[in-house]
Design an enzyme around this catalytic site. Structure first.
Site, PDB file in Angstrom:
ATOM      1  N   SER A  37       0.834  -1.205   0.000  1.00  0.00           N
ATOM      2  CA  SER A  37       0.000   0.000   0.000  1.00  0.00           C
ATOM      3  C   SER A  37       0.866   1.250   0.000  1.00  0.00           C
ATOM      4  O   SER A  37       0.379   2.348  -0.304  1.00  0.00           O
ATOM      5  CB  SER A  37      -0.924   0.005   1.225  1.00  0.00           C
ATOM      6  N   ASP A  61       5.503  -7.190   2.927  1.00  0.00           N
ATOM      7  CA  ASP A  61       4.634  -7.561   1.810  1.00  0.00           C
ATOM      8  C   ASP A  61       5.462  -7.978   0.594  1.00  0.00           C
ATOM      9  O   ASP A  61       6.483  -7.353   0.287  1.00  0.00           O
ATOM     10  CB  ASP A  61       3.759  -6.360   1.430  1.00  0.00           C
ATOM     11  N   LYS A 121       4.190 -11.511   3.685  1.00  0.00           N
ATOM     12  CA  LYS A 121       2.769 -11.637   3.343  1.00  0.00           C
ATOM     13  C   LYS A 121       2.623 -11.674   1.834  1.00  0.00           C
ATOM     14  O   LYS A 121       3.298 -10.935   1.128  1.00  0.00           O
ATOM     15  CB  LYS A 121       1.948 -10.474   3.904  1.00  0.00           C
ATOM     16  N   GLU A 149      -0.544 -12.357  -1.420  1.00  0.00           N
ATOM     17  CA  GLU A 149      -1.972 -12.416  -1.723  1.00  0.00           C
ATOM     18  C   GLU A 149      -2.334 -13.691  -2.478  1.00  0.00           C
ATOM     19  O   GLU A 149      -1.548 -14.189  -3.288  1.00  0.00           O
ATOM     20  CB  GLU A 149      -2.378 -11.191  -2.544  1.00  0.00           C
ATOM     21  N   GLU A 184      -9.597  -9.354   3.848  1.00  0.00           N
ATOM     22  CA  GLU A 184      -9.874  -7.968   3.474  1.00  0.00           C
ATOM     23  C   GLU A 184     -11.147  -7.855   2.650  1.00  0.00           C
ATOM     24  O   GLU A 184     -11.380  -8.623   1.716  1.00  0.00           O
ATOM     25  CB  GLU A 184      -8.712  -7.366   2.681  1.00  0.00           C
TER      26      GLU A 184
END
Length: 280
Positions: free
Chosen positions: A46, A84, A114, A116, A183
């Protein structure tokens, strides 16, 4: 405060203790969060939007991530720092996934990574865990899939997609992930997932039944005005405070108010007189 690690996250779920996380991207903010007693800090991709001004997270590179992860790990002494994995750093192959995860741990000094995805990244997660690197999963609204989703939209509202997300969670646990970020999904779906898996769930726009919560700190402090997600609660309007401080500074400089004598260094007048006489 004791050092947070993967084990403390897992123990928190078993002891019904809520896990607290925030994002951070630099030393000073990480230090403040750490001193506040936060359990974990995510150096999220982000940063592409809130720090670098990109319209999404897809342009963030490994070098971007490592630069910020290094800064955060210098400031966080007790919080678990999670780095991330940016877009295309793990999707391309299992080899790339392990190699780049290793860089985040070895160069960035993070405590975990992390990434996705669920079923689609099962092999990557399994391989990274096998390499002794803790993995936090991330399912539901996954920002790196924004083009597939057609924008930042709530996921899992129909039966088929809800079942897919549940399966993603199960597969991540099976692959060895120590926790999962949920999320942008309905809170009832998040509740089912939290009760189904034995590893902690960290919610962001997923309701109160998750084992923990995470927010982007710029959102919760009013520092990012481009847009504000519905799920973000405001814990202060730091943006207004900072904006006013900048305006006050500009005004005082232009009007000759700052710096006054209080903020200036002094010296003996006799030395100045000698300098003037000698033509310096």
């Amino acid at each position: 405060m004791a050092k947070n690690n993967v084990s403390t996250f897992v123990s928190a779920k078993h002891n019904n203790e809520k896990i607290t996380m925030l994002t951070a991207y630099d030393y000073s903010m990480a230090k403040l969060m750490d001193e506040s007693g936060i359990n974990g800090i995510l150096v999220g991709d982000s940063l592409g939007m809130v720090c670098l001004g990109y319209k999404d997270t897809l342009s963030v590179t490994m070098e971007d991530m490592l630069h910020h992860i290094k800064a955060v790990t210098r400031g966080a002494k007790d919080a678990l720092v999670v780095g991330d994995m940016p877009f295309m750093s793990y999707q391309t192959s299992v080899y790339d996934a392990v190699k780049n995860a290793g860089r985040i741990i070895q160069e960035g000094l993070a405590g975990a990574v992390k990434l996705e995805g669920g079923v689609s990244v099962y092999e990557q997660v399994k391989a990274i865990v096998k390499a002794q690197i803790p993995v936090m999963g991330h399912i539901g609204l996954t920002p790196q899939s924004v083009n597939v989703f057609g924008g930042f939209k709530v996921q899992g509202k129909d039966e088929s997609k809800a079942k897919n997300i549940i399966e993603d969670a199960k597969r991540l646990e099976e692959a060895g992930a120590f926790s999962i970020v949920l999320e942008g999904i309905p809170y009832k779906l998040a509740k089912i997932i939290t009760e189904t898996v034995s590893i902690p769930t960290i919610g962001i726009g997923a309701g109160k039944y998750c084992d923990g919560q995470i927010l982007v700190y710029q959102d919760m402090l009013g520092l990012f005005s481009d847009f504000k997600p519905k799920f973000v609660k405001s814990y202060g309007n730091a943006g207004e405070v900072i904006r006013k401080a900048f305006k006050d500074y500009i005004t005082e400089v232009k009007e000759g108010i700052f710096p006054d004598e209080e903020y200036s260094f002094k010296m003996d007048d006799s030395i100045i007189d000698k300098c003037i006489k000698e033509g310096v």
